[in-house]
Scaffold this active site. Sequence first.
Site, PDB file in Angstrom:
ATOM      1  N   SER A 211      17.453 -65.593  -0.840  1.00  0.00           N
ATOM      2  CA  SER A 211      17.600 -64.605   0.275  1.00  0.00           C
ATOM      3  C   SER A 211      17.446 -65.430   1.692  1.00  0.00           C
ATOM      4  O   SER A 211      18.301 -66.223   1.767  1.00  0.00           O
ATOM      5  CB  SER A 211      16.570 -63.536   0.144  1.00  0.00           C
ATOM      6  N   ASP A 403      23.585 -57.193  -7.101  1.00  0.00           N
ATOM      7  CA  ASP A 403      23.024 -57.533  -5.731  1.00  0.00           C
ATOM      8  C   ASP A 403      23.822 -57.066  -4.807  1.00  0.00           C
ATOM      9  O   ASP A 403      24.983 -57.243  -4.522  1.00  0.00           O
ATOM     10  CB  ASP A 403      22.954 -59.036  -5.425  1.00  0.00           C
ATOM     11  N   HIS A 432      19.326 -57.285  -5.772  1.00  0.00           N
ATOM     12  CA  HIS A 432      19.036 -58.523  -5.355  1.00  0.00           C
ATOM     13  C   HIS A 432      17.544 -58.944  -5.837  1.00  0.00           C
ATOM     14  O   HIS A 432      17.267 -60.032  -5.671  1.00  0.00           O
ATOM     15  CB  HIS A 432      18.763 -58.170  -3.448  1.00  0.00           C
TER      16      HIS A 432
END
Length: 463
Positions: A211, A403, A432
């Site tokens: 991320s 995601d 995610h």
Amino acid sequence: MSRRQTLKTLQKLILAPSQHISLSIASNLSVIPSRSMTTTATVPVLPTSIHDGLGKGIAYEKSLPRPVNPFSHRVPGREIITIPKFTLESGVEMRNVPVAYMSWGKLSSKANNVMIICHALSGSADVSDWWGPLLGHGKAFDTDKFFVICMNSLGSPYGTASPVTAKNGDYSEGWYGADFPSTTIRDDVRLHKLALDKLGVRKVAAAIGGSMGGMHVLEWAFFGKDYVRCIVPAATSSHQSAWAIGWGEAQRHAIRSDVKYKNGRYGFDDPPVLGLEAARMTALLTYRSRDSLERRFGRDTGSKKKTQKQESKTLPSNSTPIHSHSGADETPVAFDRADSSFAAQSYLRYQAKKFSNRFDSNCYIALTNKLDTHDLARGRTRTITEALSLIEQPTLVLGIRSDGLYTLAEQEQIARAVPNAKLREIVSDDGHDAFLIEWSQLNWLLIGFLHESLPDIMQRAAL
């Protein structure tokens, strides 16, 4: 006590070195005692507030000694390196910049076995808190072979310079609050490089993160393959998409809409909790997939208390997780659903409340703004593809088909453009968040890649 007497008393208290109080001030003045300070003087009783001619309230609160950063206790064991001067991409110069970090393992005699782990948006430097099952002997983050280090990002409330730390490291200037300057992913990486220099690091064996951490990993690559040998960006992007920018703005708007936000000039004793909780709820929905929530909650109304299920994995027994995206794999907790119709509502409320107890609204705004600056091509090349083609290191790109925030297509773009990259999929319908909870898959994929890219380190005896 008259208004003039009150102001004189306050001035004496601020200037007298032997008297230490903390001031929570609803205007532009903020003072917090340093970590070493103690309350030794007798503090006279002050009125709860006074008003100037413009009607702006200023509240004074006597308190026990506390650290400059009120959130620092949430990351026990973290250490601080102070960088005397640091110039941001914006041109703003910061002084006495604290960089919080945690490390595991030993630095080799050649100082070249460093593994950098980069945390996500709400994470800290404590890798054991959010990727604990990957850390330790025989695991991907093998502490017998690597000097594993994680450094906290600018803007985070967990130790590095941020809205909740003292301006230029000087408590007498107050904390940054809403005046904290805009920072970028590149600022973080350049600052962290200076911290590594102070630790005597000569070469980074691997940089790994997901991320926001994956954005940092991609920026680390631009120090060149002679400094960073290989990288693993997971569930990330080469530039912040319009989709992600939009979600971030919705979250910031929720915080700013809280009447207690006061343009960011609130006190620690009465922060804009409701706005931060609304922002967190919004974010949680981007971290999971529709199918994940449907499978987990469906239309369960739970008119009585029902225990939250763990999904498939458990955290180490000594873990007290505070930094995972959604808290999906925490120790089971009971939801009191008396005031809500559906389990999904209770889940969001519980996670949002827990988050607001351990995070700061100005920090959240600073970090989400930082994400929006991310663009590997900025100042380097005309296109993202050209920028990615400059990355020379062996690269393992990890993507998640479910995601919806940083899509698999974005990971495919990175893998196609980086000359020495391969893409592997984390199989999960959890969205995610899968990069934080599919530990067995991650461990297997990472160990295989590290054996290929760093055989000299992976095959040698423990340090």
